[in-house]
Design a protein around this motif. Structure first.
Motif, mmCIF file in Angstrom:
data_model
loop_
_atom_site.group_PDB
_atom_site.id
_atom_site.type_symbol
_atom_site.label_atom_id
_atom_site.label_comp_id
_atom_site.label_asym_id
_atom_site.label_seq_id
_atom_site.Cartn_x
_atom_site.Cartn_y
_atom_site.Cartn_z
ATOM 1 N N ASP A 1 0.828 -1.209 0.000
ATOM 2 C CA ASP A 1 0.000 0.000 0.000
ATOM 3 C C ASP A 1 0.860 1.256 0.000
ATOM 4 O O ASP A 1 0.553 2.238 -0.687
ATOM 5 C CB ASP A 1 -0.941 0.008 1.196
ATOM 6 N N GLN A 2 1.949 1.243 0.783
ATOM 7 C CA GLN A 2 2.838 2.402 0.815
ATOM 8 C C GLN A 2 3.521 2.603 -0.530
ATOM 9 O O GLN A 2 3.633 3.733 -1.020
ATOM 10 C CB GLN A 2 3.889 2.242 1.912
ATOM 11 N N GLU A 3 3.973 1.518 -1.132
ATOM 12 C CA GLU A 3 4.618 1.614 -2.433
ATOM 13 C C GLU A 3 3.636 2.120 -3.488
ATOM 14 O O GLU A 3 3.982 2.961 -4.328
ATOM 15 C CB GLU A 3 5.169 0.246 -2.838
ATOM 16 N N PHE A 4 2.393 1.639 -3.419
ATOM 17 C CA PHE A 4 1.372 2.101 -4.357
ATOM 18 C C PHE A 4 1.104 3.590 -4.184
ATOM 19 O O PHE A 4 1.006 4.331 -5.162
ATOM 20 C CB PHE A 4 0.086 1.304 -4.158
ATOM 21 N N ALA A 5 1.004 4.037 -2.930
ATOM 22 C CA ALA A 5 0.748 5.457 -2.670
ATOM 23 C C ALA A 5 1.908 6.321 -3.180
ATOM 24 O O ALA A 5 1.683 7.401 -3.746
ATOM 25 C CB ALA A 5 0.528 5.684 -1.181
ATOM 26 N N GLN A 47 0.723 16.817 -2.182
ATOM 27 C CA GLN A 47 0.857 17.355 -0.821
ATOM 28 C C GLN A 47 0.868 16.240 0.211
ATOM 29 O O GLN A 47 1.618 16.292 1.183
ATOM 30 C CB GLN A 47 -0.292 18.327 -0.511
ATOM 31 N N MET A 48 0.038 15.217 0.018
ATOM 32 C CA MET A 48 -0.021 14.107 0.968
ATOM 33 C C MET A 48 1.290 13.314 0.979
ATOM 34 O O MET A 48 1.710 12.819 2.023
ATOM 35 C CB MET A 48 -1.184 13.170 0.627
ATOM 36 N N ALA A 49 1.942 13.204 -0.182
ATOM 37 C CA ALA A 49 3.166 12.404 -0.274
ATOM 38 C C ALA A 49 4.351 13.118 0.357
ATOM 39 O O ALA A 49 5.279 12.478 0.832
ATOM 40 C CB ALA A 49 3.467 12.081 -1.720
ATOM 41 N N GLY A 50 4.339 14.432 0.360
ATOM 42 C CA GLY A 50 5.444 15.180 0.950
ATOM 43 C C GLY A 50 6.616 15.291 -0.006
ATOM 44 O O GLY A 50 6.458 15.414 -1.210
ATOM 45 N N ASP A 51 7.835 15.239 0.548
ATOM 46 C CA ASP A 51 9.046 15.451 -0.236
ATOM 47 C C ASP A 51 9.706 14.156 -0.693
ATOM 48 O O ASP A 51 10.841 14.164 -1.157
ATOM 49 C CB ASP A 51 10.063 16.252 0.585
ATOM 50 N N ASP A 52 9.044 13.035 -0.559
ATOM 51 C CA ASP A 52 9.638 11.746 -0.900
ATOM 52 C C ASP A 52 9.494 11.388 -2.372
ATOM 53 O O ASP A 52 9.695 10.239 -2.744
ATOM 54 C CB ASP A 52 9.000 10.629 -0.055
ATOM 55 N N LEU A 53 9.175 12.340 -3.220
ATOM 56 C CA LEU A 53 8.896 12.039 -4.612
ATOM 57 C C LEU A 53 10.146 12.186 -5.463
ATOM 58 O O LEU A 53 10.943 13.095 -5.274
ATOM 59 C CB LEU A 53 7.816 12.970 -5.152
#
Length: 157
Positions: free
Chosen positions: A58-62, A92-98
């Motif tokens: 689920d985290q990887e999918f998000a 915005q929900m993902a933050g800076d991890d993109l």
């Protein structure tokens, strides 16, 4: 032929003898330690692993979903398309991890450089849709007219 007989008579025989109902009621469609052939502790560990794997998926999918949304946002910025509130919220929900793909980052940088060049004075001159030949011709005719007017008024020329 045996299959046909089993289909026709199998259900009737089960109902008459009452066989199979107890096994179906006890199972209720849920997995149990006995159904998996494990001890209780092994089964609990197995369930924990399943839950952890599901959370990781689920985290990887998000994260992937947010990266795709970020990519769409960057492409909309690049091509000056209207923004999507749903994509903005996902980013915005993902933050800076993109992560931004390298090719897209290069394309964005090149476009910014092109825009800087076009915004400069020389860039604006190069992009003007002015016919310099017609301007040159008008300037020459004006100069010849001025010379002729000056020659008519002045005897020395």
């Amino acid at each position: 032929m045996a299959f046909l007989l089993q289909q026709m008579l199998g259900d009737k025989l089960k109902n008459m003898t009452g066989g199979g109902e107890a096994a179906e009621e006890a199972g209720d469609g849920k997995e149990t330690a006995a159904s998996k052939g494990m001890s209780r502790e092994e089964f609990e560990e197995y369930q924990k692993q399943l839950i952890e794997e599901k959370i990781a998926r689920d985290q990887e999918f998000a994260t992937k979903k947010a990266e795709r949304a970020n990519l769409r946002v960057l492409l909309r910025d690049k091509y000056r398309l209207p923004q999507s509130a749903q994509d903005d919220a996902t980013v915005q929900m993902a933050g800076d991890d993109l992560d931004i793909p390298e090719e897209l980052a290069k394309m964005v940088d090149e476009d910014e450089e092109e825009e800087e060049i076009n915004d400069s004075f020389m860039g604006k001159l190069q992009n003007m849709d002015v016919d310099f030949d017609s301007i040159k011709a008008k300037a020459q005719t004006t100069m010849t007219e001025v010379k002729q007017a000056a020659e008519d008024k002045c005897v020395m020329m």
